[in-house]
Design a protein around this motif. Sequence first.
Motif, mmCIF file in Angstrom:
data_model
loop_
_atom_site.group_PDB
_atom_site.id
_atom_site.type_symbol
_atom_site.label_atom_id
_atom_site.label_comp_id
_atom_site.label_asym_id
_atom_site.label_seq_id
_atom_site.Cartn_x
_atom_site.Cartn_y
_atom_site.Cartn_z
ATOM 1 N N GLN A 51 -38.285 27.399 -31.102
ATOM 2 C CA GLN A 51 -38.745 26.014 -30.882
ATOM 3 C C GLN A 51 -37.815 25.298 -29.894
ATOM 4 N N GLU A 54 -38.378 26.436 -26.382
ATOM 5 C CA GLU A 54 -39.589 25.822 -25.801
ATOM 6 C C GLU A 54 -39.337 24.374 -25.365
ATOM 7 N N TRP A 55 -38.602 23.645 -26.206
ATOM 8 C CA TRP A 55 -38.307 22.242 -25.837
ATOM 9 C C TRP A 55 -37.506 22.176 -24.545
ATOM 10 N N LYS A 59 -41.020 22.387 -22.284
ATOM 11 C CA LYS A 59 -41.331 20.939 -22.284
ATOM 12 C C LYS A 59 -40.250 20.160 -21.558
ATOM 13 N N VAL A 61 -37.255 18.853 -22.191
ATOM 14 C CA VAL A 61 -36.602 17.637 -22.676
ATOM 15 C C VAL A 61 -35.084 17.811 -22.591
ATOM 16 N N GLN A 66 -35.687 14.151 -28.890
ATOM 17 C CA GLN A 66 -37.082 14.339 -28.432
ATOM 18 C C GLN A 66 -37.710 15.621 -28.998
ATOM 19 N N MET A 67 -36.902 16.416 -29.689
ATOM 20 C CA MET A 67 -37.422 17.692 -30.228
ATOM 21 C C MET A 67 -38.076 17.402 -31.574
ATOM 22 N N THR A 68 -39.285 16.840 -31.507
ATOM 23 C CA THR A 68 -39.860 16.179 -32.677
ATOM 24 C C THR A 68 -40.325 17.114 -33.794
ATOM 25 N N GLN A 75 -31.673 17.869 -35.767
ATOM 26 C CA GLN A 75 -31.441 17.155 -34.495
ATOM 27 C C GLN A 75 -30.010 16.629 -34.430
#
Length: 365
Positions: A51, A54-55, A59, A61, A66-68, A75
Amino acid sequence: MSSLIIVTIVFVILANTQKSKMSLPDIRNFSYEELLAYMKSIGESAFRAGQIFEWIYQKQVKHFSQMTNLSSHLQKRLQSDFVFFEPKVGEKQISSDGTTKILFDLNDNEKIETVLIPVKSRTTVCISTQAGCKFGCKFCASGIGGWKRNLSVAEIMNQVLYVKEEAQKHDNPLSHIVFMGVGEPLDNFSNLMKAIRIINHKKGINIGARRITVSTCGVIPNILQLGREGLQIELAISLHGYDNESRDVLMPVNKKYPFDDLIQACKDYQRNYRRQITFEYILIKGVTCSEKAIKALKKAFKGLICKMNLIPYNPVLEFNHKTPSRQDMFKFRDQLKSFGIHATIRSPRGQDIAAACGQLRIKKK
Ligand code: SAH
């Protein structure tokens, strides 16, 4: 690498960096396997590593908040263990052919250059692996200021991420990576390998190995090590001489790793790993573009299946070389072709902003 070694590496990195925020490691220095080991060490599930990859890489970020899909507890933990260092973009120049050169100011004030090259359906980024270069080729601007240091994995990945974002803005997704910027990639071997694995990783940048090219001035032991890494990446050899003598004059590295040994290493690489090699060969008037060169190359390349990328010499102020006429370059190419070498002439890109091959240099203010 065994997971015990990886856990130890992660702990050593973290233990050395708990003192202050400034000394925390950039999370982009970590391979997927190292992040997995980290997750294990803090009692989190393995899938968190994917995950986070990927962030960061898909994505794009740059804040853990922001890694929701991560818990707020995780976090916060990430925030206390890692940082994202952002190198400053010092300068950005765009050539009339669309090539963009980006100058990054690193945190210790060293500077590196990255080049984005859009050509038809391809968007290629040319990545630097070192600040400066120690190899001193007698036609290349990158070595003139000497060598400063290796780039970290994060500094390499940051170039990729920055350009990926730029390319997306122009609707041209990043498709190819070439390690042909400032420095010698095989002289920063372990960071290069880690970066390539992140670029190639499904949850990382996800660019296929065949679209990643490593170019080397001929560091033989590391060429052979590259083969053993089991990656299907492309290998380019900066040959530039047609025999031992001519290469000695142009490339000091030839003293340590001579022409004949390099050609033999390429034959071994090809036989062992069944990968075609591309040779880069600079065309310099009266130096490398001659009848003598043709004869010597014909002899040297016997038994090698390869492509030959002929690079017209790009002018560099400090050297007295000249580019041959178009007619001479075409003749040279056709002669190589006539004895079975798949030769093409590379069209220079970004010459007007000194972003073409060999023109990258760090101008200190
Ligand atoms: N150190 C690595 C990566 C740099 S790649 C290597 O040597 O392969 C940069 C490429 O541009 C190399 O093939 C290099 O030899 C070539 N080059 C350097 N100076 C050049 C110049 N003035 N004109 C054309 N090509 C040049």
